[in-house]
Every structure is written in structure tokens, then in C-alpha cells.
Design a protein around this motif. Structure first.
Motif, short mmCIF file in Angstrom:
data_model
loop_
_atom_site.label_atom_id
_atom_site.label_comp_id
_atom_site.label_asym_id
_atom_site.label_seq_id
_atom_site.Cartn_x
_atom_site.Cartn_y
_atom_site.Cartn_z
N LEU A 179 31.36 36.77 45.01
CA LEU A 179 31.49 36.87 43.36
C LEU A 179 32.74 36.94 42.76
CD1 LEU A 179 27.91 38.26 43.28
CD2 LEU A 179 28.47 36.05 42.97
N CYS A 180 33.37 37.92 43.34
CA CYS A 180 34.52 38.23 42.59
C CYS A 180 35.48 36.99 42.90
CB CYS A 180 35.36 39.64 43.01
SG CYS A 180 34.30 41.01 42.63
N GLY A 181 35.77 36.68 44.12
CA GLY A 181 36.68 35.54 44.23
C GLY A 181 36.33 34.15 43.19
N LEU A 182 35.19 33.97 43.18
CA LEU A 182 34.58 32.90 42.40
C LEU A 182 34.91 32.94 41.22
CD1 LEU A 182 33.29 30.24 43.25
CD2 LEU A 182 31.03 31.42 42.91
N GLY A 183 34.50 34.35 40.45
CA GLY A 183 34.59 34.62 39.43
C GLY A 183 35.96 34.35 38.63
N VAL A 184 36.82 35.03 39.42
CA VAL A 184 38.40 35.03 38.87
C VAL A 184 38.75 33.66 39.05
CG1 VAL A 184 40.73 35.44 39.79
CG2 VAL A 184 39.09 37.30 39.84
N THR A 185 38.36 32.87 39.93
CA THR A 185 38.85 31.39 39.89
C THR A 185 38.31 30.85 38.72
OG1 THR A 185 38.93 31.43 42.32
CG2 THR A 185 39.11 29.37 41.46
N LEU A 186 36.83 30.77 38.76
CA LEU A 186 36.39 30.14 37.35
C LEU A 186 36.94 30.56 35.85
CD1 LEU A 186 32.54 30.00 38.41
CD2 LEU A 186 34.41 28.24 38.71
N PHE A 187 37.13 31.82 35.80
CA PHE A 187 37.69 32.34 34.76
C PHE A 187 39.20 31.62 34.31
CE2 PHE A 187 40.59 35.45 32.53
CZ PHE A 187 39.84 35.52 31.54
N TYR A 188 39.99 31.65 35.42
CA TYR A 188 41.24 30.96 35.24
C TYR A 188 41.06 29.32 35.06
CZ TYR A 188 46.56 30.77 35.67
OH TYR A 188 47.53 30.52 35.40
N VAL A 189 40.24 28.82 35.74
CA VAL A 189 40.10 27.23 35.52
C VAL A 189 39.53 26.96 34.35
CG1 VAL A 189 38.85 25.06 36.50
CG2 VAL A 189 39.97 26.91 38.40
N PHE A 190 38.45 27.53 34.03
CA PHE A 190 37.77 27.53 32.53
C PHE A 190 38.77 27.73 31.57
CE2 PHE A 190 33.13 28.12 34.38
CZ PHE A 190 33.19 26.89 34.88
N ALA A 191 39.54 28.61 31.66
CA ALA A 191 40.25 29.26 30.55
C ALA A 191 41.31 27.83 30.28
CB ALA A 191 41.36 30.05 30.86
N HIS A 192 41.55 26.89 31.14
CA HIS A 192 42.61 25.86 31.01
C HIS A 192 41.67 24.65 30.54
CE1 HIS A 192 45.23 28.30 33.10
NE2 HIS A 192 46.24 27.68 32.74
N GLY B 298 38.15 24.65 29.55
CA GLY B 298 36.99 24.96 29.06
C GLY B 298 35.88 25.34 29.64
N ILE B 299 35.05 26.24 28.87
CA ILE B 299 33.78 26.76 29.66
C ILE B 299 33.08 25.89 30.12
CG2 ILE B 299 31.88 28.48 29.45
CD1 ILE B 299 33.63 29.73 27.25
N PHE B 300 32.71 25.57 31.63
CA PHE B 300 31.96 24.48 32.28
C PHE B 300 32.47 23.16 31.61
CE2 PHE B 300 29.11 28.06 32.86
CZ PHE B 300 28.91 27.96 34.31
N PHE B 301 33.78 23.15 31.32
CA PHE B 301 34.55 21.93 30.97
C PHE B 301 34.01 21.48 29.81
CE2 PHE B 301 34.56 22.50 35.66
CZ PHE B 301 35.91 22.38 36.03
N ILE B 302 33.54 22.04 29.04
CA ILE B 302 33.03 21.64 27.69
C ILE B 302 34.38 21.83 26.65
CG2 ILE B 302 31.57 21.89 25.54
CD1 ILE B 302 29.62 23.30 27.60
N LYS B 303 34.65 20.53 26.00
CA LYS B 303 36.02 20.42 25.41
C LYS B 303 35.69 21.40 24.16
CE LYS B 303 38.63 16.90 26.83
NZ LYS B 303 38.53 17.43 28.07
N GLY B 304 37.08 22.01 23.89
CA GLY B 304 37.17 22.90 22.49
C GLY B 304 36.74 24.42 23.18
N THR B 305 36.31 24.63 24.33
CA THR B 305 36.04 26.01 24.67
C THR B 305 37.16 26.79 25.54
OG1 THR B 305 34.55 25.34 26.49
CG2 THR B 305 33.49 25.49 24.50
N GLU B 306 38.06 26.05 25.53
CA GLU B 306 39.30 26.97 26.27
C GLU B 306 39.62 27.96 25.68
OE1 GLU B 306 39.63 23.77 24.85
OE2 GLU B 306 39.77 22.19 26.35
#
Lengths: 601, 84
Positions: free
Chosen positions: A513-526, A528-536
Motif C-alpha cells: 500500500l505504501c509503495g503503491l501510494g507513494v508512486t500514485l501520489f507522484y504520478v497523479f501530481a504530474h 492529474g488525479i486518476f489522469f483527470i485533466k486539471g487535477t494536477e
């Protein structure tokens, strides 16, 4: 013969071949369906793994990426091959000895926990589905480009073909069609490369040709390319490094451990008869993969040179590249450029109004190049070339015969279909075996499970096709996501399960969960949250690539480190795994007693 | 795990350390960290650092897997844990 008819004939013949194989290799049991009966020869399995692994992206896009990146493109070459060393040494033989159908089944037993298994199933599904969207869109593009059908029609055709051999044949059908697909795709890749290498250097073997000298001169091909691209204001080909060296380092690790953690590749090693066969099969897989991956740098460099030579006649003949008559007159452009203009993958814009094509780096900081460009009166780069053209149009650029062009079409389709089938199997076995049989309906008979597997497969094909027709906005970020998840969750949890006897379910679950969480946090930051445009939320983390300049694609490595770290700490403070689990780990570590894989215990 | 089981696992880990050490040195050392300095040496028309990143490391990966598979086979036999 007309190119279109020839393409229909060659692609049609390969389809007939795949379906013929599927009819011959029908799956009669769950063991056939999940692991092709468990008796596949290591060389055969290596070939099938290579086709499974080399996707539409490897076939179509990789050489183009390397062509643009130069030396830095080596991160794809090393990253996507080096993972097999990890797979052979750290995972494949042990998972084969463990003797189950799927990756989540190992996680479930080793960590004696349904939560751990469910986490693994979710990771697997997210990863495989994001990955398959790319394959389906790849099928659509390749079909529409080569068969002259619409994108949608291409995807329907692809779905139909995969349906035939994946649903009825399961892993058995997939394995033997993948062998055929490997042969098609590797011929399609290497034949043009051999021709082009011979034309440019007189050496037919592209791996040697790339290090050879240009025909009729004593200048090496790479030196010539370095010269041409630096004159035109690009960075030197053999040293170009996009981003930092640290990022290349981390990115390469990420691709390696991501590769080793991809479930559709791991399950291929369940199909061989013994532990020893699993070890050597990984070697064979890499041999077959390397045939393409060692050819790709030659394709990349030679295509780059050919492209510059096409639009600037002084490149090959010598003379002043900046003289007005050196730039290609737009009216005289070759037929392949016209064909690709229609697709939009190649664009020309006459910025200085001279009716000629100027192709160079207009953002150069090289003072000599800047001076030459200004003196020539060029007003900006006029040619935009999509990276995918490099492989697809390569035979046309080099004026190769029509049958070679038709063969490339069949190869592109084979690459996309074989990977799609492997992913579909990983998805359907996770649903029918890990969710249905293991969690929801433990009383399911073998016949019922086989039927469920086929239905899950058919359902997955429909979903994959739908996603290919309506690709969600995040398609561009999917490689980062798939490799990030595999690297930060699946790879560490499998490795710790084998190499750390003390690792318990608490550690494994928190780690994942932590590994996945950190990775998703960084990827989504760039992205967008769940790749929704404008939520970076780049502002929140201090800007793009803020963590030591590491790009989101490369972040899986950091996620994996976080996973290993937290898992280790948590397992230190929680009870050791039960005695029988420690015995199980000891048992997995020795090859003796490996048996035919079965899911029935 | 009995005595010979422990000894077997220790031997496996030692072999892994050597194989993965070479794997790391070739890809990350020669292909990335030292690539720029290696580029001063040429292998045919290839600058050496570029060659390791675009060709050489892949050949060495293949060799490593087959060497590993062979040595593991010998270890299995030596400790009598091989498949019958």
C-alpha cells in the motif's frame, strides 16, 4: 503487385495461421487454459514470452523514441531487457516451484491473507487494463494505416481474432499462436533493418552495421550521424541525454523491476515443466527479445540518418547543408511522405515561404548552428515527424520492395495481438481463479471454472475493445502507471516472499500500500488525479520532477524502495509468520519436488 | 531447514550476489555512470559507453542468465536437491 492487395494477402495469411493453430490447440482443462498443460518446452516458452512481452509499443514506437533521444534511449533497451536477469534469478524458478496458476495465488498462500491477495488482484487488474488499452489502440492504428479500414473496424477485427484463439485455446492456444506471432514480428522487424544496414554500410547484420563505416567512405556511421545532427542544432547522437544521469539511472531500474513484476510475463514461467526449465526459459526469452532489442538501435540511428538525408540532399552527397538548393523542394517530396501526411503523423509548414522543407532544431543553443541557420534565412523547423513513423515508414523511406512493407504491417499487428492476448489471460485468470474460485465460490468444479475462465476472457475482450474504441484521457500516462505499479507493488512483494522468511502479512500489505501510494501520489501530481485533466497538484510537491529531478515514469523505483523499507520495519514489530509458512518458503527455495502445476490445492 | 539446506541456500545467495553484481556493474556502471569516459575508447565505429548502453549490456544479460542456469544446475546436484 499492388501494395494494398499484397498487404491484405500477407496479413490475411497470418490470421489464417493463428486461427488454425487455435483450432489445433484447444484447451480441454483448467490446466490447459491457465498454464498450457504445464509442459511447454523452455525454448518454445521463451519465444512465446518474447512475443507476449514485445508489445505494439516495442515494435512500433521504441525505435522512434531512441531515434529522437539518441544515447539516452538506452534506458529502454537496458531497462526492458535487464529485467529478465532479475526474473531468471529472483522470481521465475521459485514461483514455478511454488506451483500455482497465478501471481495473486502465490501472494494469497505466502501471506496467508485474503487482504494481501485482493490487493495483488487489484494491482494486477489496474495494470493489465491500462496496458491493454495501448495494445487495442495500437491494433486500430496499425489496421487503419495498412488495411485502409477505419480505426473502429480495425479494433473489431482485432477483437475477433483474439477471441478465436484466446477464448477457446486459453494459455495453450495463446502460447502456440504467440510462437507464430513471434516469427512474423521478428521477420518484419529484422528484414527491413538488414536491407537498410546493407544499403548504408555494406554490412547486412544491423548490430554490426551500426558500428560500421558508410559505404564508399571511411567515416563511421555513428560519427557521420553525430556530425549531421550537431550541424543541424540537435544534441550529439551518441551522448544525448534527455534529463539527468540520475533520472536515467532510476528510470532504468524502474523499467527493470517493473518488467520482472509484470504478471502477464511471470505467468508464462508457470507453463514450463521444471524449475530448471524456468531458469533457462528466461534466458531463451531474452535471446528472442534481444534479437529485436539489439536491432532497434540500428533501426533508430539509420532511420534518423535516412530521414535527414531525404529532406536535405547535402547529407549524403556532401556540400553545404544550409545552401538553399540542399533543402528538399516540397513538390519533389517522395511518395511515402505524401502517404504519411494523410495520417497526420507527418506535417510540413512552410515558415519561410521558400517552398522547401527545412528540418532542424530551432531551439538550438549551439552558436555555430545558430549562425548558420540565421545566415540561411530559415525561419523555424518546418517538419514534424511522429516517432511511430520511424519503424512503420522505414521500409518506404529506404525504398524497399512492397512485400517488405506488407510484412511490417503483419508484424505490427502480431506484436499488438500477442501482447493483448497475454494480458487478457492474466486478467481472466485473476477473475476466474483468484476471485471466483479462491474467494467467492470455492466449490466451483473444474468444468465450471474452465467455463468461467472462458466467459471472463470473452468479457475482458469486450471491455478491452470498448476501451480501445473510447480510450480514456489517461492513455498517454499508462506506461508510467503500469510499470510504476508493477515495480512498486508486485515485484517487492514477490521477492520478499521468497528471500525474507520472516516477512509477514502485516509487512507485505503495508509495504504494497505504501509503495503503491507513494508512486500514485507522484504520478497523479504530474498527470492529474486518476489522469483527470486539471487535477494536477504539482504546486503541492514543489513543481514538475521535484524529487531529485526524477520523472513520474521513473518513480516506480522510489515506490519499490518505500515498499521494501516499510515492509521491513512493520514486519520487525509484528508477529512472525506461522510455522507452516516458514516451511513453505524453505520448500519453495529448493527445486526438488516440483510437480505439474495444479490449482486444486 | 537442515544443515545442508542452509548451506545450499547460502551457496545460492552467494551465486546470486556475483551474478547480480556483474549485472549491475555492466548496465549501471559501464552503460550509465562511466559511459562518458568510456566513449573515448572505440569499438569499431562504436564509442564504448554508447555501445554498452545500446548493445553490449544486452549480450552480457543473456550470457549471465545461461551461466546462472548452468551453475544453479550444478549447485542443485551438489547439494542433492535437483529434480529427478
Amino acid at each position: 503487385m499492388d501494395l494494398q492487395i499484397l498487404t491484405y494477402l500477407i496479413v490475411g495469411a497470418t490470421f489464417a495461421l493463428y486461427i488454425g493453430i487455435a483450432v489445433w490447440a484447444r484447451a480441454g482443462s483448467t490446466s490447459d487454459f491457465y498454464v498450457a498443460g504445464g509442459g511447454v518446452h523452455p525454448v518454445t516458452n521463451g519465444m512465446a514470452t518474447a512475443a507476449d512481452w514485445m508489445s505494439a509499443a516495442s515494435f512500433i514506437s521504441m525505435a522512434g523514441l531512441i531515434s529522437n533521444m539518441g544515447y539516452g534511449g538506452g534506458l529502454f533497451l537496458m531497462g526492458w531487457t535487464g529485467g529478465y536477469v532479475l526474473m531468471a534469478c529472483l522470481l521465475a524458478p521459485y514461483l514455478r516451484k511454488f506451483g500455482k496458476f497465478t501471481v495473486p495465488a502465490f501472494v494469497a498462500d505466502r501471506y496467508y491473507s485474503k487482504t494481501a491477495a485482493a490487493t495483488a488482484v487489484i494491482c494486477l487488474l489496474v495494470m493489465s487494463i491500462t496496458y491493454i488499452i495501448g495494445q487495442m489502440t495500437g491494433v486500430g492504428v496499425t489496421f487503419s494505416r495498412f488495411l485502409g479500414v477505419s480505426n473502429e473496424m480495425g479494433i473489431y477485427l482485432g477483437m475477433g481474432i483474439v477471441f478465436c484463439y484466446a477464448v477457446f485455446g486459453g494459455m495453450k492456444g495463446i502460447t502456440y499462436t504467440q510462437v507464430a506471432q513471434y516469427i512474423v514480428l521478428i521477420s518484419a522487424y529484422t528484414i527491413p533493418a538488414i536491407f537498410i544496414s546493407f544499403q548504408l554500410t555494406g554490412i547486412p547484420l544491423p548490430q554490426l552495421g551500426l558500428g560500421g563505416t558508410m559505404v564508399g567512405t571511411d567515416v563511421s556511421l555513428l560519427a557521420k550521424l553525430d556530425q549531421v545532427v550537431t550541424d543541424l542544432g540537435f544534441s550529439q547522437y551518441t551522448t544525448a541525454l534527455p534529463g539527468s544521469k540520475l533520472n536515467m539511472f532510476v528510470y532504468t531500474i524502474s523499467l527493470m523491476i517493473g518488467t520482472a513484476g509484470l504478471p502477464h510475463v511471470i505467468i508464462r514461467f508457470f507453463t514450463v515443466p521444471t524449475v530448471a526449465a524456468a531458469r533457462s526459459s528466461a534466458g531463451w526469452a531474452l535471446v528472442f527479445i534481444a534479437i529485436l532489442y539489439t536491432t532497434a538501435p540500428a533501426v533508430a540511428a539509420m532511420a534518423r540518418l535516412n530521414l535527414h538525408a531525404t529532406v536535405n540532399t547535402a547529407v549524403m552527397k556532401g556540400g553545404d547543408m544550409f545552401a538553399p538548393e540542399s533543402s528538399l523542394n516540397y513538390e519533389d517530396r517522395p511518395a511515402w511522405m505524401k502517404r504519411w501526411e494523410v495520417t497526420g503523423l507527418l506535417k510540413w509548414e512552410d515558415k519561410n515561404g521558400d517552398g522547401r522543407i527545412q528540418y532542424y532544431n530551432d531551439k538550438t543553443t549551439n552558436p555555430t548552428a545558430q549562425a548558420n541557420i540565421a545566415a540561411a534565412g530559415w525561419a523555424g523547423n518546418e517538419l514534424t515527424v511522429n516517432a511511430d513513423i520511424i519503424v512503420l515508414a522505414n521500409p518506404e523511406i529506404a525504398l524497399l520492395p512492397n512485400w517488405v512493407i506488407a510484412l511490417v504491417a503483419a508484424g505490427g499487428v502480431a506484436a499488438a495481438l500477442s501482447t493483448a492476448a497475454g494480458l487478457l489471460l492474466a486478467i481472466s485468470s485473476a477473475i476466474s481463479h483468484d476471485l471466483l474460485k479462491k474467494i467467492w465460490m470455492p466449490d466451483l468444479s473444474e468444468k465450471g471454472e474452465l467455463m468461467a475462465g472462458k466467459i471472463a476472457m470473452a468479457g475482458s475482450i469486450v471491455v478491452a475493445g470498448w476501451l480501445g474504441l473510447n480510450p480514456p484521457g489517461f492513455a498517454a500516462g499508462t506506461v508510467a502507471l503500469a510499470f510504476g505499479i508493477a515495480a512498486s507493488s508486485i515485484f517487492p512483494v514477490l521477492m520478499m516472499g521468497i528471500f525474507n522468511k520472516r516477512m509477514n502479512k502485516e509487512g507485505a500489505i503495508t509495504g504494497m500500500l505504501c509503495g503503491l501510494g507513494v508512486t500514485l501520489f507522484y504520478v497523479f501530481a504530474h498527470k492529474g488525479i486518476f489522469f483527470i485533466k486539471g487535477t494536477e497538484y504539482l504546486g503541492l510537491i514543489g513543481g514538475a520532477n521535484s524529487f531529485f529531478g526524477i520523472t513520474p515514469e521513473a518513480f516506480g523505483t522510489i515506490g519499490a524502495l518505500v515498499n521494501f523499507g516499510t515492509a521491513y520495519v512493520v514486519s520487525k514489530f509484528t508477529p512472525a509468520p506461522p510455522e507452516h509458512i516458514q516451511k513453505l518458503v524453505e520448500d519453495v527455495r529448493t527445486p526438488r519436488g516440483s510437480k505439474m502445476i495444479s490449482g486444486a490445492h | 531447514m537442515d544443515k545442508s539446506g542452509q548451506a545450499y541456500w547460502f551457496a545460492v545467495l552467494k551465486l546470486l550476489a556475483i551474478i547480480l553484481g556483474i549485472w549491475f556493474f555492466v548496465a549501471y556502471g559501464l552503460g550509465i555512470i562511466f559511459a562518458s569516459s568510456l566513449n573515448n575508447i572505440h569499438l569499431g565505429g562504436y564509442p564504448l559507453g554508447f555501445w554498452f548502453a545500446h548493445q553490449g549490456s544486452m549480450y552480457i544479460f543473456i550470457a549471465l542468465i545461461f551461466i546462472y542456469a548452468k551453475l544453479m544446475g550444478q549447485l542443485d546436484k551438489k547439494f542433492d536437491v535437483h529434480e529427478q
